[in-house]
Design a protein around this motif. Structure first.
Motif, PDB file in Angstrom:
ATOM      1  N   ASP A  45      55.070  45.848  45.445  1.00  0.00           N
ATOM      2  CA  ASP A  45      53.619  45.811  45.702  1.00  0.00           C
ATOM      3  C   ASP A  45      53.312  44.898  46.874  1.00  0.00           C
ATOM      4  O   ASP A  45      52.525  45.223  47.758  1.00  0.00           O
ATOM      5  N   PHE A  46      53.943  43.732  46.860  1.00  0.00           N
ATOM      6  CA  PHE A  46      53.649  42.762  47.913  1.00  0.00           C
ATOM      7  C   PHE A  46      54.115  43.289  49.274  1.00  0.00           C
ATOM      8  O   PHE A  46      53.399  43.184  50.272  1.00  0.00           O
ATOM      9  N   TYR A  64      57.041  42.422  41.331  1.00  0.00           N
ATOM     10  CA  TYR A  64      55.952  42.244  42.281  1.00  0.00           C
ATOM     11  C   TYR A  64      56.369  42.572  43.719  1.00  0.00           C
ATOM     12  O   TYR A  64      55.540  42.948  44.546  1.00  0.00           O
ATOM     13  N   LYS A  74      51.699  45.694  50.527  1.00  0.00           N
ATOM     14  CA  LYS A  74      50.480  45.032  51.042  1.00  0.00           C
ATOM     15  C   LYS A  74      50.729  44.452  52.443  1.00  0.00           C
ATOM     16  O   LYS A  74      49.821  44.389  53.267  1.00  0.00           O
ATOM     17  N   GLU A 114      47.324  36.398  45.817  1.00  0.00           N
ATOM     18  CA  GLU A 114      47.793  37.384  46.792  1.00  0.00           C
ATOM     19  C   GLU A 114      46.856  37.465  48.004  1.00  0.00           C
ATOM     20  O   GLU A 114      47.299  37.465  49.155  1.00  0.00           O
TER      21      GLU A 114
END
Ligand code: SRM
Ligand code: SF4
Length: 574
Positions: free
Chosen positions: A446-447, A443, A450, A517
């Motif tokens: 992706d985080f 993850y 973001k 998220e």
């Protein structure tokens, strides 16, 4: 059917042998017995299953896709290029084509099946490495500062990590008999172990050696630590001793908590092993042997009282500790890029994504590092922040290494364009970790992506904010020391923890519980905005959150004695 306790399994194991030989030879199942699964950890390997396909296999009425994770014992995390090439060959022959740098400065292999386990252990031995005590209720891999600037002192500290590791290896020869087919001796299974006895420790025990001003080993997260103290001549005068650090906790169980170590005094170098042995012995004799969740040294200390534990240690060691000397840590991260060591050789620190070295589209890191190992004549050092130092490069070789780094997208711009992404850590979590409640390693990219536009919006692209993600509260990425941390609660849901410092000396606090998220990003954006607008020069994010009153101090004690005095680094004259 109820299973025997881990304490009984250890005591009845004939020096960690159990029925491992028979279990490994059994072709009917890819699994080991319940008891042997506990014992095999002491040999450096865990039985796991691929959780991505667990449900599907259950539907098909197949046993889980059993596989093993193998962890190397590598005190201080130093490897030769020859060893690198052998580890790479093991990863591609027996494991899942990746090498995983861990938060304790070593490598893990994942995805080794039972019938390949012995061959893998033998290949590790052929690389002059082993996996003894990498897991289990023993002294684990010992951390040693990797700060590349101080070449001579790095060597000295590395030697201390190695000595601590060797001193506290179990005496049983089980490893050599089971994995390396060495002959049984007359007392096989009955060997005396003066350090561990028959029941070993109540729980894992972790040691580290730090060299101020860099706390790259997160010394205060360890059960026992040595903080090097420089003498008037710039050499090693001795160590400040720390005890009682640990990260593990369980959601909703207030009896478990992360705890930072206390600084309990100073010892000269010739007393360092004795005081480490004393800490281990006190924990062996007084640690909780009934409730494993409450069996770490930190709880023994809080139950008995720090003074009582120190007195017991002094009685065991046969001397009193001297008063702690002042020390000062500047940060607990790695410094990326090239630096020149004091011996004139160069060291290149590369940021690895969660420590995973694999070939992926656009980032052929495994191949790239293999090619570097083919030409590199120095050493490789893995850091406790899951990064890598290509160490000891003569000035004339830098260009060649740079070209290989660039050609294989190992430079920091690839995949980690923000300072936050470069320093972030994430534990392994899914699909291999049996305890994961949410994604972590998979993850993180992706985080971080973001967060990128948020950071950009507030001019924080190069702000060194420390992010750590763990898939559950056990805390393998030391999340409670993150300025921002996500601690997994359920798939896609995390506790958002905020406000640790950047020196590994203050724990963070729960800010929002069990959020998604979207909610995490929503919670962070206004904090980034305020930080960007209100921070003082050089003020770090975690410190700002406290100054601005945006987070509270943790509800549990944060024990570190912080001395604000600027003390000389090792190697600097006092
Ligand atoms: Fe850890 C258990 C991975 C460093 C606290 N840890 C596990 C297991 C073996 C899961 C299990 O028991 O079934 C994980 C295997 C995942 C996998 O598939 O590979 C695992 N721990 C890791 C690694 C690989 C995380 C990483 O991403 O790098 C690290 C390997 C270190 C090494 O090379 O030895 C790792 N684990 C840590 C650290 C960090 C540290 O030591 O600095 C901690 C927090 C410090 C501490 O010990 O307090 C840590 N791991 C735990 C705990 C909680 C222990 C406790 O006191 O409650 C568990 C669960 C347990 O032991 O029951 C755990
Ligand atoms: Fe597994 Fe939890 Fe450790 Fe992550 S923190 S590797 S999920 S035990």
């Amino acid at each position: 059917m109820s299973h025997p306790s881990v304490e009984d399994i250890k005591i009845n194991s004939r020096g960690l042998r159990g029925t491992l030989l028979e279990g490994l030879a059994d072709p009917v199942t890819g699994s080991l017995s319940f008891e042997d699964q506990r014992l095999v950890k002491f040999h450096g390997t865990y039985q796991q299953d691929d959780r991505d396909i667990r449900d599907e296999r259950r539907r098909q009425k197949l046993e889980p896709a059993h596989q093993f994770m193998i962890r190397i014992r590598a005190p201080g995390g130093v490897f030769t290029p020859e060893q690198w090439l052998k580890l790479d060959a093991i990863a591609t022959t027996h494991a899942n084509h990746s090498l995983r740098v861990t938060t304790r400065q070593t490598f893990q292999f994942h995805g080794v099946i039972k019938r390949e386990l012995k061959a893998t252990m033998q290949a590790i031995h052929a690389a002059a490495l082993d996996t003894i005590s990498a897991c289990g209720d023993v002294n684990r891999n010992v951390l040693g500062a990797s700060n590349p600037l101080q070449s001579r002192l790095h060597a000295e500290v590395h030697e201390w990590a190695r000595r601590l590791s060797l001193e506290f290896l179990p005496r049983t020869r089980a490893y050599y008999e089971i994995w390396l087919d060495q002959e049984k001796l007359a007392d096989s299974g009955e060997e005396e172990d003066p350090v561990y006895g028959k029941a070993y420790l109540p729980r894992k025990f972790k040691m580290a050696v730090a060299v101020p001003p860099v706390n790259d080993v997160d010394i205060f997260a360890n059960d026992f630590g040595l903080v090097a103290v420089v003498g008037d001549d710039g050499g090693l005068a001795g160590f400040n001793v720390t005890i009682g650090g640990g990260m593990g906790a369980a959601h909703g169980d207030a009896k478990t908590y992360p705890r930072l170590a206390d600084v309990i005094g100073f010892v000269a170098p010739d007393r360092a092993i004795a005081i480490a042995a004393a800490a281990l012995a006190v924990q062996r004799d007084h640690g909780d042997r009934v409730e494993r969740k409450h069996a770490r040294f930190k709880y023994t200390i809080d139950d008995l009282g720090l003074d009582a534990v120190v007195s017991k240690m002094e009685a065991h060691a046969g001397f009193h500790l001297e008063p702690a000397r002042p020390f000062h840590f500047e940060h607990n991260g790695d410094r990326f890029g090239w630096v020149e060591g004091e011996d004139g050789r160069w060291h290149l620190t590369l940021s690895l994504p969660s420590g995973r070295i694999a070939d992926r589209p656009g980032t052929p890191h495994l191949t790239g590092l293999r090619e570097i190992a083919n030409v590199h004549r120095g050493e490789f050092r893995v850091t406790a922040n899951q990064n890598l130092v290509i160490a000891g490069v003569p000035a004339g070789e830098r260009k060649r290494i740079d070209a290989l780094v660039h050609a294989h997208a190992l430079d920091r711009e690839n995949g980690a364009p923000t300072a936050l992404a470069r320093t972030a850590m994430a534990c392994v979590a899914l699909p291999t970790c049996a305890l994961a409640m949410a994604e972590a390693e998979r993850y993180l990219p992706d985080f971080a992506a973001k967060l990128e536009p948020l950071l950009d919006r507030h001019g924080l692209r190069e702000a060194p904010i420390l992010l750590r993600i763990s898939g559950c509260p056990n805390g393998c990425s030391r999340p409670y020391l993150g300025e921002i941390a996500l601690v997994g609660k359920a798939p896609g849901r995390y506790n958002l923890m905020l406000g640790a410092d950047h020196r590994g000396q203050r724990l963070n606090t729960l800010y929002r519980e069990n959020i998604t998220e979207g909610e995490i990003l929503e919670a962070l954006e206004p904090l980034f905005a305020r930080y960007a607008g209100e921070r003082e020069p050089d003020e770090r994010f975690g410190d700002f959150l406290h100054r601005a009153g945006l987070v509270a101090l943790p509800p549990y004690p944060t024990h570190v004695l912080v001395d604000p005095v600027r003390t000389p680094a090792l190697g600097e004259a006092a």
